[in-house]
Design an enzyme around this catalytic site. Sequence first.
Site, PDB file in Angstrom:
ATOM      1  N   ALA A 157      -5.911  -5.713  -3.146  1.00  0.00           N
ATOM      2  CA  ALA A 157      -4.842  -6.451  -2.477  1.00  0.00           C
ATOM      3  C   ALA A 157      -4.936  -7.914  -2.878  1.00  0.00           C
ATOM      4  CB  ALA A 157      -4.969  -6.300  -0.968  1.00  0.00           C
ATOM      5  N   GLU A 229      -5.115   8.073   0.421  1.00  0.00           N
ATOM      6  CA  GLU A 229      -5.388   7.921   1.854  1.00  0.00           C
ATOM      7  C   GLU A 229      -4.362   6.940   2.381  1.00  0.00           C
ATOM      8  OE1 GLU A 229      -5.945   6.222   4.937  1.00  0.00           O
ATOM      9  OE2 GLU A 229      -7.946   5.484   4.419  1.00  0.00           O
ATOM     10  N   CYS A 263      -7.007   2.248   9.431  1.00  0.00           N
ATOM     11  CA  CYS A 263      -6.253   3.499   9.313  1.00  0.00           C
ATOM     12  C   CYS A 263      -6.694   4.510  10.356  1.00  0.00           C
ATOM     13  CB  CYS A 263      -6.440   4.092   7.924  1.00  0.00           C
ATOM     14  SG  CYS A 263      -5.892   3.035   6.567  1.00  0.00           S
TER      15      CYS A 263
END
Length: 452
Positions: A157, A229, A263
């Site tokens: 990121a 994922e 998550c």
Amino acid sequence: MSTIKTVNPYNGKQIAEYKEHSNSEINELLSQSQNTFYDWKLTSIPERVTLLKKLSNLLLKKKEELAALITAEMGKPIKQSIAEIEKCSTVCEFYAINADDFLADELIDTEAQESFISYDPLGCILAIMPWNFPFWQVFRFAAPTLTAGNTAILKHASNTTGCALAIQNLFEEAGYPKGCFQTVIAGHKKIETIIENDIVKAVTLTGSENAGRKIAAIAGKNLKKSVLELGGNNACIVWEDANLDLYLDTMVNSRMLNAGQSCIAAKRFIVVEDIYDEFLNKFKDKISQLKVGNPMDTSTDIATLARADLAKKVKEQVDDSIKKGAIVYFGNACKNTTYQPTIITNVKPDMPLFNEEIFGPVAAIIKAKNRAETIQMASNTKFGLGTMLFTEDIEAARAQIDHIEDGSFFVNELTKSDARLPFGGTKISGYGRELSKEGMLAFVNKKTVYVK
């Protein structure tokens, strides 16, 4: 040439500025990865394990420095950042201990003189990783994948570019060959070109559903394996016999760890009505005691979300739910990147707080009539990453295993990733598995060898 700027989300100050790699530089990285692979795949497993142990020790030696970088770039409380680095060290140790066994030829009894499965590395693997656990997400991929004999390219990121480069430096300092692990600094527009390159043999992504669909489409078009994922909307089920005195801290941590930016966080608390009021009151008491403040303060529990746009997104999801009838029970103050720990009640299936992933410190509380309804509500989701259930009735909990469609089911514990256990989701939470033996064999050629 485009640049990427990293900014401290807590104070808004710029940390650094990085130049994106040009197309020619990216091609050089890919060529280096391929050239290194030819030698690396022939390196013995004991030699690879030796480097993995050095990497583990290096992580511990530098954990304060590395943790400070995590905290600066994405705002995680420093005590949680230190724990993340320590966890990365443990995953290296796990594969150092088990690599030889996991990668050993598997003998198969046939009429042949000799038949077995050989586990051969595929080559260069592209990893596209998120900012919320900027070291752990990478190491749970890299430790098994490189030890299996592959090389890796990391596209991290943009707001954790410093972490990405620090990880590459760690591998190189530990003695891994140049090109074994490399970071590419590039925007999303260049990802398709990288995946399409013949040098890249497979891709793994941890990210959003939208990103997963795009990456899966590109990988599929190019007939390349992918592991995805893609987040979750995990349910935390609380039955009427749950031991709140024993497990309430675990339940709070399951939602508020990393400011809810996980998550596998508990997004929906589905509570049997017999214990609902008691749970709500005790949960509020615990939430109200969390310290919100400077992430570099070791006493801070919640500091900041990673970016202002992320906080804005959470606020929009909460506001939309309130318009549909949800009720603010505690908190809900939002300013810039700071979001107060929040409890929302009267949450229904037509609300974002029920059916979307909420990436912030907001707990949605849902009342259920009985145990059966808790399971039905928990399963009423398009996600499938994990479910947790708190109860003293372990046999009744065991009876629910076949009814939980998620990638994991935790009883009296928060959903978490563990190097010893496979990790991954079902439905739109993705496919494929990381960690355990499954993670080490995710990017190998399971070759059948038959000698008559």
